[in-house]
Structures are given as C-alpha cells and as structure tokens.
Write an enzyme that holds these catalytic residues in place. Sequence first.
Site, PDB file in Angstrom:
ATOM      1  N   LYS A  41      39.121  39.737  47.563  1.00 49.99           N
ATOM      2  CA  LYS A  41      38.959  40.923  48.387  1.00 49.99           C
ATOM      3  C   LYS A  41      37.538  41.462  48.358  1.00 49.99           C
ATOM      4  O   LYS A  41      37.033  41.949  49.362  1.00 49.99           O
ATOM      5  CB  LYS A  41      39.947  42.010  47.969  1.00 49.99           C
ATOM      6  CG  LYS A  41      39.656  42.571  46.603  1.00 49.99           C
ATOM      7  CD  LYS A  41      40.653  43.627  46.229  1.00 49.99           C
ATOM      8  CE  LYS A  41      40.583  43.906  44.755  1.00 49.99           C
ATOM      9  NZ  LYS A  41      39.671  44.934  44.342  1.00 49.99           N
ATOM     10  N   GLU A  46      40.890  49.159  46.400  1.00 50.81           N
ATOM     11  CA  GLU A  46      42.002  49.584  45.526  1.00 50.81           C
ATOM     12  C   GLU A  46      42.778  50.751  46.146  1.00 50.81           C
ATOM     13  O   GLU A  46      43.067  51.741  45.469  1.00 50.81           O
ATOM     14  CB  GLU A  46      41.472  50.018  44.145  1.00 50.81           C
ATOM     15  CG  GLU A  46      40.604  49.009  43.451  1.00 50.81           C
ATOM     16  CD  GLU A  46      41.399  47.941  42.701  1.00 50.81           C
ATOM     17  OE1 GLU A  46      42.615  47.795  42.974  1.00 50.81           O
ATOM     18  OE2 GLU A  46      40.804  47.246  41.881  1.00 50.81           O
TER      19      GLU A  46
END
Length: 764
Positions: free
Chosen positions: A26, A214
């Site tokens: 990511k 996140e």
Amino acid sequence: MNDQQYEATVYTEGPLLVIAGAGSGKTRVLTHRIAYLIEEEGVNPYNIMAITFTNKAAKEMRERVDRIVGYGAESVWVMTFHSTCVRILRRYIDRVGYDNNFTIYDTDDSKSTMKAVFKKLQIDNKQLKEATVLREISRAKDELMSPDDYESANAADFSKRRIATCYREYQDMLRKNNALDFDDIIRLTVYLFKACPEVLESYQDRFKYIMVDEYQDTNTAQFTMVKLLADKYKNICVVGDDDQSIYKFRGANIMNILNFENVYSGAKVIKLEQNYRSTQNILDAANAVISNNKGRKNKALWTARKDEERVHFRSFDSGKEEAEAICDEIARMNRKGEYGYKDVAILYRTNAQSREFEERFVHDNVPYKLVGGVNFYSRKEIKDILAYLKTLDNGVDDLQVKRIINVPKRGIGDTTINKIQVYADEKDMSFYNACLAAEEVPGLARAASKVKNFTDMIETYKARLAEHTIYDVTKQIIEDTGYIEEIRGEDDEIKAEERVENIDELLSKIKDYEEENPESTLAGFLEEVALVSDIDSVSDDESRVLMMTIHSAKGLEFPVVYISGMEDGVFPGYLTINTGSDEDMEEERRLAYVAITRAKDRLTLSYAKSRMVRGETQYNPVSRFVKEIPDELLDGELPKVRNFFDDYDEDSSPSRFMKEKPFGNSFDDGFIPRKVSFGSKPKTTKSVMTQQEALSKLNAMPKGMPSGGTKPDYEVGDRVRHHKFGEGVVKDITPGSKDYQVTVDFDEFGQKIMYAAFAKLQKV
DNA sequence: CACAGGTCTCTTTTT
DNA sequence: GAGACCTGTG
C-alpha cells in the site's frame, strides 16, 4: 506493479477506497500515486496531502516520495494527523479562544491535571478513578462531544454527570494553562473548521488531493476532519485494512472504513490481495485465524511465495524458559549466518512481558532494542528538564511550574505551594505570576525568599534564551540547579547513571534539533518532542533484535518473528476473555492477525505453561488463536495436557482439590479456571497439593476433543439465576470439549462466561 | 519540610 | 514487582 496497484495509482479523481491486505504494497501505491499526480497529471505538489498515524510512516513515505518525484516533492504535506492539526492550530487557534503558543500535554500531564480537578471538586479518588474519568473524556473528545454534549447525553446517569463536571473543570484548567491534550489537537481543529468556514475553505482549496493511510484506525474526530477537508473536491483516497483495525480502545471506529462507500456515494473500491511479504504457510495461518471474525470485508490474501517451512509452535514450562530458548535460538541463527540480529523481532501483547527477554538478552550479550514501554520523553528526569523549558516558553502553565518549583529540593513544600495557589485564585492570576509576587502572599514568612530565588532564576534564563542557544541554556539549568548531583544522591548507582545518560541524550537531541533547523525555537523543539513516539526512532540498519508490543509492530515486517505468550489470559488478555464483548474478542483476533502477518520467512508462536504476571504465577491454557490454526500448518506439539474437568465427578464428593481451595480462587462458581496464585504471602489454608499436581489439573483442553455434556435446559435469550451473580440473560451457548460454555449478561455483574455444569444456572 | 517505611493498586494495547 | 500514595517522626 500488479493490475490493482496500478489501477489505484491512476484513479485520481473522486473518492477511492483501497482495501489493502497486509503486505500488499500500500505504501508503494500511495507514493506512486503522489508521483503520478505530479508528473502525469501536472498537479501542483502544494495541493497534495498525505496523512499517516505515526511519524515513522510519514518519514518513510516522505523519503520515498522524495526519491521518485523529481521536483517539488518537498511541498507535498506528508504528516501525521497530530502534526497536521498542530500546524493548522498554531496559525488559527486564536480564533477559537486559545493562544497560538499553546503547549501540548502528554498523558502524564493530563493525569496531574485531573488530580488537581479532583482536589478542587473534592472528589474522593476511591470512588472515581482519575484514569476512568480521563478515558471517558478521551472517548468523548474522539466523538467530538463537548462537556455540555456529554452531560446532556448522559443526563440520566449520576456517575456520568459527575464525570461531565470533571470534564468541564478539566477543560477549564487546560485553557487556563493554555494547553491542549492529544485529543484536543484533533477535536479543536474540527471545531475551528466549523466555527470559521473561511479557514476551512482556504485549506479545502489548498488540499485538492487527500490521501489517508491506515484509515481503519481513524476515530470520529479524525474522520470528520478529513471529511471536512475533502468536502469541496472529494478527491479523497483512503487506504486501509479492516482486518488490521486494532485501536478501538483509543476510539478508532471501524465503521469509518466499512461505511466508506455509503458516506461517499460513487466511491470506487479497489482491493489489493496479493501479498508480497510472507510465505504461503504464514499467510494461511493468518487467514485461518482471521476467518473466525464476522462482519469483514471479503478478502483473500494470496502469495506467490511457496515454502516448505511451517509455522513453529513451541511450549515451555515457564516464561523464563521461553525467553532463554528464544534468545538461544536467535544467537544460534546469528552464529550460523542464517539470520542476523536485525532480521528478528519478538512481539508480545503487553509491555510487561518484555522484562524476561530483556534480562536474558543482557545475560547472553545479545544486542536488542526495546521499543515502547516508558517513552523516553515520559521519564521523570526528562520531564523535569522539559518542565523547566516549558516554563521558560509558556509561563502560564501552572502544572510545569509546580513540577519544578521544588526540584531539586529548595525547601518549598506543599504548604507554601498551597498558600501561593490560594493567593493566585483570589487574584485570578497564574501560579507563576503569584510566585513573582511572593512577598505579597500572606503567611509565607521565610519561604517567600526561597520562592523569590526560584523566580529570579527562571527570569534569568528567560533573558539568556534571547542570546544563547537552547542547548546552552539547558546545560546551564542542569548545572546551576545541581540536578545531576540530586539524582546521584537519591538513586542507587546503576539507576542514577542511567538517568544521567538520559539527560545527556536529551541534550544531544536538543543539539540535533538546533543544527537541523536554522529557524529553531524553543517552542518548535517542545512541539516536536510532544508528538514523537518510540517507534519513530527505529532504524533498520543497526544489528539488534527488536522487542515490542504487537501494536507497535503494525506496519513493520521482519524475516523472523516470535510471538510470545500465546496463552488464553495473556493473548487474548484475561479482561477480554472474562468481561469483554464479542467485538473485543474480534479485536484481539485482529491483533493476532497483525502479529502473524509481520513475518516474512519464519514465524514462531510460543507458549509458557506458567508465567509471572503482576507478581503472581499464572497457569494458562494455550491461546485459542493457536488452536484456530490448522494442524498441518504447524510444527511442534501442543503440550500434552489433561482437561481440568476430567477428574470432576458430580456424584462423589468433590476432589480434595476442589474442597481445599488452597489458592483463594473458588472454582465452584462456574468460572473457567483462569489462574492459580502461588503467591508469596502465606495462606491460612495450607496447600495439600504440589504445583505439579495443580498444573496437570489446570492445563488446557486438548484440541479437537468431541463435545459432550448435557445440553442445558435454557437457551439463548432466556433469563437465568446464578447463586452468586443473581439474574441475567443468556447471550450465547457454545459446546465446549466436555461441557457447554455459557455466556450470561448479569444485571448487576455484567457479562460472564462460565461452564454450564458448574454454573448451575436456573431458568427463571 | 524532608525522609523513611509501609500499604495499596495496577495493566492491555498509544498518537 | 514497581510505582504511587500515605503516615509518622525528627
């Protein structure tokens, strides 16, 4: 780059949710996305913002962006939530009633403040705990509730109304001290945006492209802040993994990610499911564990890494042996050249577990670094010195002044401090200003001159600061006050040396800061210090084993990982087992998932039959999370154990063991036996059983035994009565290995899990 | 006012 | 087992 990664990189307009499984690249997507925006779409770097949770993540992203973006990378905002908000508040907070040079309180400062609140409101801290109130306030702030909101939401609840009063008073004190706590940083930013639309709009226009890392860990306040910022252009890309949401206790709301598509209609969703980190076996184990959770976004991680090595399971007699064996094994791998020290991490559920490892590593001379635990900046000696600096910077912070007014000892005691405080309250001035006027304070007598000496000293330093560096002034303070001598006088030698070293380290941090920032200011340094965490300083080029909690390990990866303390009662923790909800247990399971997926090549789960926890020995069964991993993925045997209930026969008189109750725990009330204490204090009843006997009784239930026992005559939803806990509602009945496990929500005692045969519940 | 010695509470996890 | 907190004495 794989197809999904590429798609996420180039999908730049409109809301985008990237569900990124563990190790699926990511950060790579985020950084390339920034590069793509700048280089392919000609977006001004100034218009891009990327928000992370930790400084470490921000720093890493910053470095990677700098590397792949040729020109202008430095004007992209890559920051944590907290530093982003602080930067905004430094500029505009005066519009909502604070001074722009506010200070930031850490948890310690908040606690001291709450103590003062209790004192002022005359609350007995036996009835209400400071920590409880602070936790409640923190949750309220996460939910953007003001004291008034909180009070009206809980008008019917007496004790919560009291908390509301504390909240109001606490907030008053913070404001008087011109201080913000961690939660205020986010909350007041949102407040500012709502109160001053023109400020909000200027930031909306600035940050046309927003990325949040996140995302599963955002709380309501953070969610709202991001939402407000993105509302105008809606170019918002959030990246997260619902399976890695582990901060509910801090207010994180998993719904923010699960509901993203509802909040942003027309949102595009991309899943990154290829894992580039771990071997197939490790991944399978992680998938097996997490599949026990409900309500997840559907996702199946896979990897191209085939490998024969299984996940290792090892059990030991005690926590001490666990530490020894793991330390030996790491040293051996290092000797053989298989894996170096820096390839290895030891993870655990709670910080307290680090001690045995630390002792062993010191003993064996294996280099290690402990992450977390007591934050460097929360050590007493560091906080003392910082309190001096904060007093120089922001003279109205009573808390800091009181901290140092008698450190080192200057003969200014509680009586004097109280008299000055009374005077300050009367004249409605800050504590420090009252000190300046010590001669006027009634009843001080000789103490007045001592106080005067103190303020003279502070004033001298303030003046010095104009011409000298922070480093010089700090050094001067340490020398003048005789702080080092004080430490050497009161601690034993080893401890004292450690603390002196800490002070030296602080001095060198100040020096670093001044060298790196030409425009350095005391306020700037203090701010930096307030927002760092331990993990931020971990670099990967030192040769040492890392030890940390699973929470700290999120976002990191290591070739070799040990997860220690795989015991029911440790991980998952006993609180979750006994009083936690299903959601709490699911969060623990996500934690297990995070832990497992940190490992690239080799993963070892370890179990100790007995363990010292809080000064007493516990005997716990093997963690349920281990049992959720299919046998064929594991090597090493589950310990040979007998079921505690095997010997129990309802007809014959209860065994010696049951009758004697030598350990102060009553097992006949239906609880799953959780721990037995062989505490050092002599008990009145002498134990007739050896530890060995007790052990064999108390060990975990073997895996995969057929379920038996008679089905209870009540069902989920029924009301039942327990001889000790009174009445409650049955929430769940699960067949266990020998008996039915019943979850009951008692009216007065809350939720308990117990065995049907022991609990003898009566349907009412 | 300082200090020694005893007692009590605590633990999840942290920006 | 550690640290915070309380209490009595000089």
